[in-house]
Motif scaffolding. Sequence first.
Motif, PDB file in Angstrom:
ATOM      1  N   ALA A 183       0.825  -1.203   0.000  1.00  9.81           N
ATOM      2  CA  ALA A 183       0.000   0.000   0.000  1.00  9.81           C
ATOM      3  C   ALA A 183       0.860   1.255   0.000  1.00  9.81           C
ATOM      4  CB  ALA A 183      -0.926  -0.007   1.218  1.00  9.81           C
ATOM      5  N   LYS A 184       1.905   1.239   0.796  1.00  7.27           N
ATOM      6  CA  LYS A 184       2.803   2.397   0.898  1.00  7.27           C
ATOM      7  C   LYS A 184       3.429   2.707  -0.459  1.00  7.27           C
ATOM      8  CE  LYS A 184       5.067   5.078   4.016  1.00  7.27           C
ATOM      9  NZ  LYS A 184       4.428   5.926   5.049  1.00  7.27           N
ATOM     10  N   ARG A 185       3.842   1.665  -1.181  1.00  7.62           N
ATOM     11  CA  ARG A 185       4.441   1.877  -2.499  1.00  7.62           C
ATOM     12  C   ARG A 185       3.388   2.343  -3.508  1.00  7.62           C
ATOM     13  NH1 ARG A 185       6.122   3.505  -6.395  1.00  7.62           N
ATOM     14  NH2 ARG A 185       7.625   2.616  -7.901  1.00  7.62           N
ATOM     15  N   ALA A 186       2.192   1.785  -3.431  1.00  6.33           N
ATOM     16  CA  ALA A 186       1.157   2.109  -4.419  1.00  6.33           C
ATOM     17  C   ALA A 186       0.742   3.573  -4.352  1.00  6.33           C
ATOM     18  CB  ALA A 186      -0.055   1.211  -4.225  1.00  6.33           C
ATOM     19  N   CYS A 193      -2.608   4.940   4.200  1.00  7.61           N
ATOM     20  CA  CYS A 193      -1.349   5.485   3.684  1.00  7.61           C
ATOM     21  C   CYS A 193      -1.587   6.765   2.885  1.00  7.61           C
ATOM     22  CB  CYS A 193      -0.642   4.446   2.806  1.00  7.61           C
ATOM     23  SG  CYS A 193       0.106   3.082   3.711  1.00  7.61           S
ATOM     24  N   LEU A 194      -2.659   6.784   2.096  1.00  8.10           N
ATOM     25  CA  LEU A 194      -2.972   7.973   1.329  1.00  8.10           C
ATOM     26  C   LEU A 194      -3.368   9.120   2.260  1.00  8.10           C
ATOM     27  CD1 LEU A 194      -3.239   9.209  -1.472  1.00  8.10           C
ATOM     28  CD2 LEU A 194      -5.599   8.368  -1.547  1.00  8.10           C
ATOM     29  N   GLY A 195      -4.124   8.800   3.302  1.00  9.02           N
ATOM     30  CA  GLY A 195      -4.486   9.811   4.289  1.00  9.02           C
ATOM     31  C   GLY A 195      -3.269  10.396   4.973  1.00  9.02           C
ATOM     32  N   GLU A 196      -2.266   9.564   5.202  1.00  9.31           N
ATOM     33  CA  GLU A 196      -1.022  10.044   5.803  1.00  9.31           C
ATOM     34  C   GLU A 196      -0.345  11.075   4.894  1.00  9.31           C
ATOM     35  OE1 GLU A 196       3.045   8.105   7.724  1.00  9.31           O
ATOM     36  OE2 GLU A 196       2.090   7.146   5.977  1.00  9.31           O
ATOM     37  N   ARG A 197      -0.340  10.809   3.587  1.00 10.89           N
ATOM     38  CA  ARG A 197       0.245  11.760   2.642  1.00 10.89           C
ATOM     39  C   ARG A 197      -0.555  13.070   2.618  1.00 10.89           C
ATOM     40  NH1 ARG A 197       1.708  10.211  -3.195  1.00 10.89           N
ATOM     41  NH2 ARG A 197       2.673  12.268  -2.899  1.00 10.89           N
ATOM     42  N   VAL A 200      -3.227  -2.740  -8.544  1.00 10.98           N
ATOM     43  CA  VAL A 200      -3.645  -3.726  -7.548  1.00 10.98           C
ATOM     44  C   VAL A 200      -2.527  -3.912  -6.539  1.00 10.98           C
ATOM     45  CG1 VAL A 200      -3.984  -6.207  -7.188  1.00 10.98           C
ATOM     46  CG2 VAL A 200      -5.376  -4.990  -8.850  1.00 10.98           C
ATOM     47  N   ILE A 201      -2.870  -3.871  -5.261  1.00 11.58           N
ATOM     48  CA  ILE A 201      -1.914  -4.131  -4.189  1.00 11.58           C
ATOM     49  C   ILE A 201      -2.223  -5.493  -3.594  1.00 11.58           C
ATOM     50  CG2 ILE A 201      -1.275  -1.777  -3.614  1.00 11.58           C
ATOM     51  CD1 ILE A 201      -3.515  -1.652  -1.629  1.00 11.58           C
TER      52      ILE A 201
END
Length: 260
Positions: free
Chosen positions: A16-19, A43-47, A123-124
């Motif tokens: 997820a982090k890489r995606a 992870c997206l929310g973190e960004r 896809v992850i």
Amino acid sequence: MTSNLSPIDTAKFVAAKRAVEFVEDGMRVGLGTGSTAAWMVRCLGERVREEGLKVSGVPTSTRTAELARQVGIKVISLDDARWLDITIDGADEFDGDLNLIKGGGGALLQEKIVATASDLMIVITDPSKKVDTLGRFPLPVEVIPFGWQTTKALVEETLASLDVLGQQASLRMNGEAPFVTDEGNHIIDLHLQRIGNARQMSMVLNQIPGVVENGLFIDICDKVVIGHQDGRVEVEDINDGSHEEGTIEFADAENLFLDI
């Protein structure tokens, strides 16, 4: 390495982090559903919080929408977005051509609509989801409640003429009652073991009255990001045939994702 993350959770997190690194400022992003996609949303929310990334998210289920709002992602409808730059989602199976089986979480209809309305689908996943031939995971088929038993019988009759090993079909349950999707439909799971011709299977199933959609995603996925428990990540691109490998730091995952 964090001691409290299981190997499978670590693999999901690094994938997820890489995606989410593929997401750029201003993008309209399709947000998948399921345990793996939940890591991606976090992870997206973190960004969004730490980098000030501005994105609009189109969720594929009510539970994904709730999580996205919790982590600070702006949520819009697909009708508002009209078209998406990227969709990131999980998969129950994928083969060497990046064809998928999805729908284990019951959101296959919205997931397929969102994925096909995107310039790029990623896809992850983890290595256990890769198969030589699709079909080991039960194939979900979304059907309307009216006459579902008749639809199930028609599906079973159709399976007899297709290249599959198993022909068992079962109504997905939620306790004592049938499982109900966000669209108010039921799901019939097909236990096929092996699907000899996934493209034919998808087309034939969708011709049966009462069938809304099936969980075969053919020629939709562009990239697959495979996470490993040691932090390694592989990225396969079906369009240019490329294969990348790298490593993701995940020492901070324990606190950030404790509730997943």
